[in-house]
Design an enzyme around this catalytic site. Structure first.
Site, short mmCIF file in Angstrom:
data_model
loop_
_atom_site.label_atom_id
_atom_site.label_comp_id
_atom_site.label_asym_id
_atom_site.label_seq_id
_atom_site.Cartn_x
_atom_site.Cartn_y
_atom_site.Cartn_z
N CYS A 1 25.63 26.30 38.49
CA CYS A 1 24.98 26.93 37.83
C CYS A 1 23.56 26.07 37.16
O CYS A 1 23.00 26.50 36.70
CB CYS A 1 25.75 27.33 36.54
SG CYS A 1 26.98 25.74 35.71
N PRO B 1 37.74 24.69 38.32
CA PRO B 1 37.11 25.68 38.56
C PRO B 1 37.08 26.17 40.31
O PRO B 1 36.96 25.01 40.99
CB PRO B 1 35.19 25.88 38.81
CG PRO B 1 35.73 24.87 38.50
CD PRO B 1 37.21 23.72 37.47
N ASN C 1 34.61 23.52 42.58
CA ASN C 1 34.85 22.17 42.46
C ASN C 1 36.11 21.44 42.60
O ASN C 1 36.32 20.69 41.48
CB ASN C 1 33.93 21.04 40.93
CG ASN C 1 32.13 21.21 41.94
OD1 ASN C 1 32.15 20.50 42.87
ND2 ASN C 1 30.98 22.02 41.23
#
Length: 469
Positions: A249, A117, A120
């Site tokens: 998240c 992602p 990161n």
């Protein structure tokens, strides 16, 4: 309509797969000591302070989101993964149950397609790589296009670590020019996919025809009852919400506070740097943070609260660290602030009885975030137990900063990971933190044992012998 895979991309994918399989075969017979040394090298090369700081900062610069100052602190995750890996056998016999006559042998899964992602790009490759290599797998990283350079450079660091211990560098490869068709094709030809990223890519992984571990969306909700230490709860909430500007998240999204301490808790959050928005400012934020289709707008994701406020059309003091909006009874698909925020903003709710708190939690997770996580600040074990029984989540942190604890911490027993399984609630196959054990195949060897056969009376209990029509 998405474009189709090109022949050049297809050729590239198969060339990378061939190199990965060749590299994997070279460590097939490595001892546990050799594998552990390899993992140590990868963790040090990627996770030493100088290298990781440079690439973590580069990832923020490249993507345009996240906290450039705070993100380098995530290097502790590489250390924790290494700790867990060094304590876990990954070759030969890894488990023995003498009473059941069972012996379990670990085997590699093969070549892993690892989706990286943009939040990161420096951390996820080594967190995956330390485990993948120890399990005798090879990994092909498919980066997010916004952070392709950072992921490429981190992969090169990891390849250097392989060379340092005599391992083949092609245990790790990175797609230089990523695209959706190429990523999707890699998932169909590799043996396993680790899909750490957005919902569309996770769904693509599950439809690839190959095994996949995906992650679900978060909407972390935190209950604070009147037995909580208010100052600690406020401090931890600030730590969790501001970590990497709320990009994770796991960051606190909804704070559900007992009415008897509501004013004190809000004051404590303000003392920690919170800014309580007015009704007018809340409306401006909603218009700025979500587009007409209900999608989050990029300029307000994982950024300082001052930037979010500026995009919305108002200003806040420079010393404020996060935004707060009161959202009582405004829960559901039509109420945006009851969904995942992914930035330095949280929604506040209050409850009178703990039954009310549980009903608020139920409504929030019916809106979004099922399967991910929740937390509680309480010293009442009955309340902790009741929340754990009701909340449709895979992990619940007690009196801890959620985004610093869900994926593992030095002060809890959760296994460190960069991929949080959300179970069937979140459309995933596992509720667990995805770790090295999920990157191994196992052979179960069963030897004969004395017969373990209860009588029918024991098995059927009170129903034994009853007449059934």
């Amino acid at each position: 309509m998405a474009r189709e895979l090109t022949e050049d991309e297809k050729t590239l994918a198969h060339e990378m797969l061939a190199r990965a399989r060749a590299a994997q075969s070279q460590i097939e017979d490595w001892s546990q000591e050799q594998l552990d040394r390899l993992s140590q090298a990868i963790a040090w090369y990627a996770g030493n302070e100088k290298t990781f700081t440079r690439l973590a900062e580069q990832g923020v610069d490249e993507s345009g989101i996240g906290d450039r100052v705070g993100r380098p602190a995530k290097r502790f995750k590489i250390q924790m993964v290494l700790r867990d890996v060094l304590r876990t056998p990954s070759t030969g016999i890894v488990e023995v149950d003498e009473a059941k006559g069972l012996v379990k042998y670990a085997k590699p899964v093969g070549v892993i397609a690892s989706l990286i992602p943009m939040t990161n790009p420096a951390m996820t490759p080594p967190v995956t790589g330390v485990s993948s290599a120890n399990a005798r797998n090879a990994a092909i990283f498919s980066p997010h296009p916004r952070t392709a350079q950072t992921t490429w450079e981190m992969t090169e660091v990891m390849r250097a670590a392989c060379r340092a211990v005599g391992a083949p560098e092609d245990l790790f490869q990175c797609v230089r020019t990523p695209s959706i068709p190429l990523t999707q094709y890699l998932m169909t030809i590799c043996d396993l996919t680790l899909a750490t990223g957005g919902k569309p890519m996770v769904q693509a992984a599950y439809s690839s025809g190959k095994p996949a571990y995906g992650v679900g969306a978060g909407n972390s909700s935190i209950v604070i009852d009147e037995t909580a230490d208010i100052e600690i709860a406020a401090q931890n909430t600030r730590i969790s919400k501001t970590s990497d500007f709320g990009s994770g998240c796991s960051a606190d999204g909804n704070i559900i506070i007992q009415q008897s301490i509501y004013d004190q808790m809000v004051a404590a959050l303000e003392a920690e740097g919170g800014y309580l928005c007015s009704t007018e400012e809340k409306a401006m934020l909603e218009a700025a943070m979500w587009d007409e289709k209900g999608n989050r707008t990029f300029p307000t994701i994982a950024c300082k609260p001052q930037q979010t406020a500026e995009v919305a059309g108002f200003s806040i003091p420079d010393d404020r660290k996060f935004l707060m909006v009161e959202n009582q009874d405004q829960i559901g698909p039509e109420h945006k602030f009851s969904k995942e925020k992914l930035t330095t903003l949280m929604a506040l709710y209050h409850f009178k009885t703990f039954d009310d708190a549980l009903e608020t939690v139920r409504r929030i997770y019916n809106t979004g975030g099922k399967g991910h996580s929740c937390g509680i600040y309480s010293h009442n074990d009955e309340n902790i137990d009741r929340l754990a029984r009701l909340a449709p989540v895979s992990r619940m942190m007690v009196r801890q900063p959620q985004s610093k604890a869900n994926a593992g911490a030095w002060t809890n027993g959760m296994p460190m990971t960069s991929s949080l399984g959300c179970g069937v609630w979140g459309g995933n196959i596992t509720n667990e933190n995805v770790t090295m054990k999920h990157m191994m195949n196992y052979t179960w060897v069963a030897r004969p044992i004395p017969e373990d056969r209860p009588s029918e009376e024991e098995l059927f209990g009170e129903f034994y012998g009853q007449e059934v029509a």
